[in-house]
Design a protein around this motif. Structure first.
Motif, PDB file in Angstrom:
ATOM      1  N   ALA A  19       0.833  -1.202   0.000  1.00 25.05           N
ATOM      2  CA  ALA A  19       0.000   0.000   0.000  1.00 25.05           C
ATOM      3  C   ALA A  19       0.869   1.253   0.000  1.00 25.05           C
ATOM      4  O   ALA A  19       0.549   2.242  -0.664  1.00 25.05           O
ATOM      5  CB  ALA A  19      -0.941  -0.012   1.207  1.00 25.05           C
ATOM      6  N   TYR A  27      -4.586  -1.810  -1.142  1.00 22.46           N
ATOM      7  CA  TYR A  27      -5.589  -0.975  -0.476  1.00 22.46           C
ATOM      8  C   TYR A  27      -6.889  -1.765  -0.308  1.00 22.46           C
ATOM      9  O   TYR A  27      -7.496  -1.761   0.762  1.00 22.46           O
ATOM     10  CB  TYR A  27      -5.900   0.281  -1.303  1.00 22.46           C
ATOM     11  N   TRP A  51      -9.297   2.533   3.427  1.00 22.73           N
ATOM     12  CA  TRP A  51      -8.598   1.687   2.453  1.00 22.73           C
ATOM     13  C   TRP A  51      -9.426   1.491   1.185  1.00 22.73           C
ATOM     14  O   TRP A  51      -8.875   1.504   0.076  1.00 22.73           O
ATOM     15  CB  TRP A  51      -8.196   0.356   3.080  1.00 22.73           C
TER      16      TRP A  51
END
Length: 104
Positions: A19, A27, A51
């Motif tokens: 990420a 994510y 996220w």
């Protein structure tokens, strides 16, 4: 049990590293983890929305859908906090040296 917890923690840590490199799939995976409590994390709708929002910004249609579904279960204040955290994440990762963001 200890091995499965270590595996789950490793999965989360590796997805966090991905990420940090801007990986929309990471994510999304983190959004799933925080929305379902998998990977050794507690369910946290603010983190999940953060996220999924980042995944959506990265072009993930699944991220867009999950973000919308999750938002229907959250208050306006919770959504605002999730958005603030997503912006903070982007700001923080943008300041990291390129060598850290793109290291293999």
């Amino acid at each position: 049990m200890a091995n499965s917890l270590k595996s789950a923690q490793y999965l989360i840590e590796s997805r966090l590293l991905d990420a940090a490199r801007g990986d929309a799939g990471a994510y999304f995976d983190l959004g799933i983890a925080f929305s379902t409590g998998t990977g050794g994390v507690d369910v946290d709708l603010i983190q999940a929305h953060k996220w999924f929002n980042l995944a959506a910004l990265g072009g993930s249609r699944e991220g867009q859908q999950c973000r919308a579904d999750l938002a229907s279960e959250m208050s306006r204040d919770e959504i605002a906090e999730a958005q603030r955290q997503a912006r903070a994440w982007l700001d923080e990762t943008a300041r990291r040296p390129a060598v850290q963001r793109f290291a293999a």
